[in-house]
Enzyme design. Structure first.
Site, PDB file in Angstrom:
ATOM      1  N   ASP A  55       0.685  -1.167   0.227  1.00 18.49           N
ATOM      2  CA  ASP A  55       0.043  -0.074  -0.021  1.00 18.49           C
ATOM      3  C   ASP A  55       0.734   1.193  -0.217  1.00 18.49           C
ATOM      4  O   ASP A  55       0.600   2.390   0.602  1.00 18.49           O
ATOM      5  CB  ASP A  55      -0.928   0.193   1.226  1.00 18.49           C
ATOM      6  CG  ASP A  55      -1.792  -1.099   1.312  1.00 18.49           C
ATOM      7  OD1 ASP A  55      -2.429  -1.762  -0.005  1.00 18.49           O
ATOM      8  OD2 ASP A  55      -2.258  -1.776   2.242  1.00 18.49           O
ATOM      9  N   HIS A  99      -4.625  -1.745  -5.837  1.00 18.44           N
ATOM     10  CA  HIS A  99      -3.899  -0.598  -6.318  1.00 18.44           C
ATOM     11  C   HIS A  99      -4.682   0.501  -6.670  1.00 18.44           C
ATOM     12  O   HIS A  99      -5.456   0.291  -7.585  1.00 18.44           O
ATOM     13  CB  HIS A  99      -3.043  -1.159  -7.601  1.00 18.44           C
ATOM     14  CG  HIS A  99      -1.780  -2.066  -7.070  1.00 18.44           C
ATOM     15  ND1 HIS A  99      -1.042  -2.766  -7.896  1.00 18.44           N
ATOM     16  CD2 HIS A  99      -1.614  -2.532  -5.759  1.00 18.44           C
ATOM     17  CE1 HIS A  99      -0.321  -3.586  -7.147  1.00 18.44           C
ATOM     18  NE2 HIS A  99      -0.674  -3.621  -5.989  1.00 18.44           N
ATOM     19  N   GLN A 113       2.065  -5.972  -3.224  1.00 14.79           N
ATOM     20  CA  GLN A 113       2.428  -6.093  -1.930  1.00 14.79           C
ATOM     21  C   GLN A 113       3.546  -5.505  -1.540  1.00 14.79           C
ATOM     22  O   GLN A 113       3.791  -4.244  -2.299  1.00 14.79           O
ATOM     23  CB  GLN A 113       2.634  -7.771  -1.319  1.00 14.79           C
ATOM     24  CG  GLN A 113       1.426  -8.498  -1.142  1.00 14.79           C
ATOM     25  CD  GLN A 113       0.660  -8.793  -2.557  1.00 14.79           C
ATOM     26  OE1 GLN A 113       1.175  -9.561  -3.279  1.00 14.79           O
ATOM     27  NE2 GLN A 113      -0.640  -8.505  -2.713  1.00 14.79           N
TER      28      GLN A 113
HETATM   29  P1  GDP Z   1      -0.845   0.093  -3.493  1.00 15.93           P
HETATM   30  O1  GDP Z   1      -1.443  -1.229  -3.098  1.00 15.93           O
HETATM   31  O2  GDP Z   1       0.711   0.325  -3.386  1.00 15.93           O
HETATM   32  O3  GDP Z   1      -1.077   0.544  -4.928  1.00 15.93           O
HETATM   33  O4  GDP Z   1      -1.143   1.489  -2.707  1.00 15.93           O
HETATM   34  P2  GDP Z   1      -2.972   1.660  -2.298  1.00 15.93           P
HETATM   35  O5  GDP Z   1      -3.562   1.985  -3.348  1.00 15.93           O
HETATM   36  O6  GDP Z   1      -3.575   0.372  -1.570  1.00 15.93           O
HETATM   37  O7  GDP Z   1      -2.950   2.729  -1.109  1.00 15.93           O
HETATM   38  C1  GDP Z   1      -2.397   3.851  -1.319  1.00 15.93           C
HETATM   39  C2  GDP Z   1      -3.438   4.883  -0.968  1.00 15.93           C
HETATM   40  O8  GDP Z   1      -2.876   6.132  -0.825  1.00 15.93           O
HETATM   41  C3  GDP Z   1      -4.502   5.202  -1.996  1.00 15.93           C
HETATM   42  O9  GDP Z   1      -5.714   5.246  -1.435  1.00 15.93           O
HETATM   43  C4  GDP Z   1      -3.980   6.266  -2.862  1.00 15.93           C
HETATM   44  O10 GDP Z   1      -4.927   6.927  -3.575  1.00 15.93           O
HETATM   45  C5  GDP Z   1      -3.283   7.049  -1.931  1.00 15.93           C
HETATM   46  N1  GDP Z   1      -2.226   7.931  -2.285  1.00 15.93           N
HETATM   47  C6  GDP Z   1      -1.328   7.583  -3.050  1.00 15.93           C
HETATM   48  N2  GDP Z   1      -0.376   8.271  -3.180  1.00 15.93           N
HETATM   49  C7  GDP Z   1      -0.631   9.622  -2.277  1.00 15.93           C
HETATM   50  C8  GDP Z   1      -0.273  10.774  -1.801  1.00 15.93           C
HETATM   51  O11 GDP Z   1       0.976  11.308  -2.242  1.00 15.93           O
HETATM   52  N3  GDP Z   1      -0.691  11.185  -0.848  1.00 15.93           N
HETATM   53  C9  GDP Z   1      -2.112  10.906  -0.264  1.00 15.93           C
HETATM   54  N4  GDP Z   1      -2.678  11.739   0.542  1.00 15.93           N
HETATM   55  N5  GDP Z   1      -2.696   9.706  -0.847  1.00 15.93           N
HETATM   56  C10 GDP Z   1      -1.994   8.981  -1.664  1.00 15.93           C
HETATM   57  P1  IMO Z   2      -0.904  -4.222  -2.202  1.00 19.33           P
HETATM   58  O1  IMO Z   2      -0.389  -4.829  -3.438  1.00 19.33           O
HETATM   59  C1  IMO Z   2      -0.947  -4.586   2.117  1.00 19.33           C
HETATM   60  C2  IMO Z   2      -1.067  -8.587   3.798  1.00 19.33           C
HETATM   61  C3  IMO Z   2      -2.098  -9.051   4.314  1.00 19.33           C
HETATM   62  C4  IMO Z   2      -1.494 -10.156   5.416  1.00 19.33           C
HETATM   63  C5  IMO Z   2      -0.334 -10.495   4.772  1.00 19.33           C
HETATM   64  C6  IMO Z   2      -0.938 -11.978   4.113  1.00 19.33           C
HETATM   65  O2  IMO Z   2      -2.325  -3.531  -2.257  1.00 19.33           O
HETATM   66  O3  IMO Z   2       0.302  -3.357  -1.679  1.00 19.33           O
HETATM   67  P2  IMO Z   2      -2.283 -12.581   2.117  1.00 19.33           P
HETATM   68  O4  IMO Z   2      -3.843 -12.393   1.646  1.00 19.33           O
HETATM   69  O5  IMO Z   2      -1.306 -12.285   1.232  1.00 19.33           O
HETATM   70  O6  IMO Z   2      -2.268 -14.236   2.428  1.00 19.33           O
HETATM   71  O7  IMO Z   2      -2.015 -11.817   3.266  1.00 19.33           O
HETATM   72  O8  IMO Z   2      -0.059  -9.990   3.723  1.00 19.33           O
HETATM   73  N1  IMO Z   2      -1.022  -8.053   2.417  1.00 19.33           N
HETATM   74  C7  IMO Z   2      -0.917  -6.780   1.931  1.00 19.33           C
HETATM   75  N2  IMO Z   2      -0.895  -5.835   2.635  1.00 19.33           N
HETATM   76  N3  IMO Z   2      -0.849  -4.479   0.827  1.00 19.33           N
HETATM   77  C8  IMO Z   2      -1.256  -5.578  -0.069  1.00 19.33           C
HETATM   78  O9  IMO Z   2      -1.105  -5.491  -1.294  1.00 19.33           O
HETATM   79  C9  IMO Z   2      -1.414  -6.915   0.961  1.00 19.33           C
HETATM   80  N4  IMO Z   2      -1.423  -8.020   0.114  1.00 19.33           N
HETATM   81  C10 IMO Z   2      -1.104  -8.734   1.388  1.00 19.33           C
HETATM   82  O10 IMO Z   2      -2.875  -7.974   5.136  1.00 19.33           O
HETATM   83  O11 IMO Z   2      -0.869  -9.267   6.478  1.00 19.33           O
HETATM   84 MG    MG Z   3      -2.947  -1.556  -1.783  1.00 16.98          MG
END
Ligand code: GDP
Ligand code: IMO
Ligand code: MG
Length: 423
Positions: A13, A41, A223
């Site tokens: 994330d 994502h 991840q």
């Molecule tokens: P990923 O799994 O690595 O693609 O990340 P996620 O989408 O799960 O989580 C990142 C969150 O942060 C999302 O809700 C994005 O919209 C948000 N986000 C990404 N870049 C920024 C930033 O620079 N500032 C803020 N405030 N939010 C961001």
């Molecule tokens: P993105 O791509 C954050 C975490 C789960 C748990 C551990 C194992 O959005 O960054 P699983 O379901 O893979 O067996 O869970 O990994 N986890 C993530 N945490 N972002 C993710 O993906 C995750 N994918 C799995 O919360 O702790």
């Molecule tokens: Mg994510």
């Protein structure tokens, strides 16, 4: 031509989806190489927010081919839902999306097994997303999984039933109910019919031929490195190779073909699920970070645990991935703090300071040692150039560059495509 890799350096994330979307115009192909619908994502542009789980984040750009690589575990039900959810966008799935026949399929009983294993672990549960990731990779490595290419086989139903039978035996050992299975199977077979109509290919040829033709490819990690099956905080990890090496095995690309490695990190840390997190905050600062950063899981909606940036962990991720460029995300979330902390070392109960993530570290009850820096404590709204950043933010970025030994070439200060500052 070489393939660039973009991956998360923390516990997921970090903002990978946003950066892939921003960088995508520079590439002809975007490819996912591991993980599955445990990923979420997020992309934001034109005032709309999208969360992708299995579809690569280049899908909104009509001239990009999006590849779901062999290293991915694919849930047909979630995949169909994702595509249905994008119906309002004019996306040509036959042209812009292909799936490796060697990708592994998540079947309904994998999800039941995930739940059964978690339940049996009690307090020690991993905090899995319950998408069936672990059990599916287990079957892959155990050489009994079904793969996307098998969907086309006239024997698919028999192969499916044999695997389900095996799973039912395990589920009965765990005394896990099968009530939901019939409904899940109905959706599964509808989704299988849908996936069979998509473009199923031998993606390793497509990827390597594209490189030979001089095309640019971006591999999109899911991840984060601290969730890697080998190098993460085992057993509180996911079941795939989330690091650069995973892009080689998950797409069929030789290590010598890897170009830039973009390491994405948040200006602080978050983690969902269980496992060690040395800089985790349990106080008001942690609450404020969660609120300001909207730190709730994109896949499960769970609140994310929050804490200050952890330099030893970041250095470790940079080392195992061979990161060549760093991108710092969510800088704006730290706007609210008068002081910002960065963990430089861990302290053992004996007082000794360490900065390595050794095998023993999770049992060592370490305490973070912090350097405190002055915060910028103001809004970054409207800023579009690095030079216009407040001095304290520049000092933060430059301190991290010096400590990490890798340039930070991009700073993100908001979720939208536009809120991306190149340094
Ligand atoms: P990923 O799994 O690595 O693609 O990340 P996620 O989408 O799960 O989580 C990142 C969150 O942060 C999302 O809700 C994005 O919209 C948000 N986000 C990404 N870049 C920024 C930033 O620079 N500032 C803020 N405030 N939010 C961001
Ligand atoms: P993105 O791509 C954050 C975490 C789960 C748990 C551990 C194992 O959005 O960054 P699983 O379901 O893979 O067996 O869970 O990994 N986890 C993530 N945490 N972002 C993710 O993906 C995750 N994918 C799995 O919360 O702790
Ligand atoms: Mg994510």
């Amino acid at each position: 031509m070489k393939m660039d890799v973009l991956l998360g350096l923390q516990w997921g994330d970090e903002g990978k989806g946003k950066v892939v979307d921003v960088l995508a115009p520079k590439y002809e192909i975007v490819a996912r190489f591991q993980g599955g619908p445990n990923a979420g994502h997020t992309l934001e542009f034109d005032g709309i927010k999208h969360v992708l789980h299995q579809i690569p984040s280049g899908i909104f750009r009509s001239n990009i081919l999006n590849i779901v690589g062999n290293g991915v575990v694919l849930d047909p039900i979630i995949f169909k839902k994702e595509i249905d959810g994008l119906a309002k966008f004019d996306i040509d799935y036959q042209k812009n999306l292909v799936i490796s026949k060697k990708a592994t399929i998540i079947i309904p009983t994998h999800k039941l097994l995930d739940a059964a294993y978690e339940k049996s672990k009690g307090d020690q549960k991993i905090g899995s997303t319950l998408k069936g990731i672990g059990p599916t990779y287990q079957d892959k490595i155990g050489r009994s999984a079904l793969r996307v290419g098998d969907l086309l086989s006239p024997d698919f139903l028999q192969q499916y039933q044999a695997l389900v039978q095996k799973h039912k035996t395990i589920l009965s050992f765990y005394d896990y109910p099968l009530d939901e299975l019939a409904e899940m199977e109905k959706s599964f077979f509808q989704a299988v019919d849908f996936v069979k109509g998509l473009n199923l290919i031998d993606s390793e040829y497509v990827v390597n031929e594209a490189l030979a033709e001089g095309k640019k490819i971006l591999a999109e990690g899911a991840q984060g490195s601290l969730l890697d099956i080998d190098f993460g905080s085992y057993p509180f990890v996911t079941s795939s190779t989330t690091m650069t090496a995973g892009a080689c095995t998950g797409l069929g690309v030789a290590p010598s073909r890897i170009g830039e490695v973009f390491g994405i990190f948040k200006a602080y840390c978050t983690r969902v699920g269980s496992g060690p997190f040395p800089t985790e905050l349990f106080d008001q600062d942690g609450e404020d970070m969660r609120k300001e950063g909207n730190e709730f899981g994109s896949t499960t909606g769970r609140p994310r645990r929050c804490g200050w940036l952890d330099l030893p962990a970041l250095r470790y991720s940079i080392m195992i991935n061979g990161v060549t460029q760093l991108f710092m995300m969510k800088g704006d979330v730290l706007n609210i703090f008068e002081e910002i902390k960065v963990c430089t070392h861990y302290e053992l109960p004996s007082g000794e300071r360490i900065d390595k993530l050794s095998f023993e570290i999770s049992q060592l009850n370490v305490k973070p040692v912090y350097k405190t820096m002055k915060g910028w404590n103001c809004s970054l709204k409207g800023i579009r150039e690095y030079e216009k950043f407040p001095e304290e933010l520049k000092a933060y970025v430059e301190y991290l560059e010096q400590e990490l030994g890798v340039p930070i070439n991009l700073v993100s200060i908001g979720p939208d495509r536009e809120q991306t500052i190149l340094k």
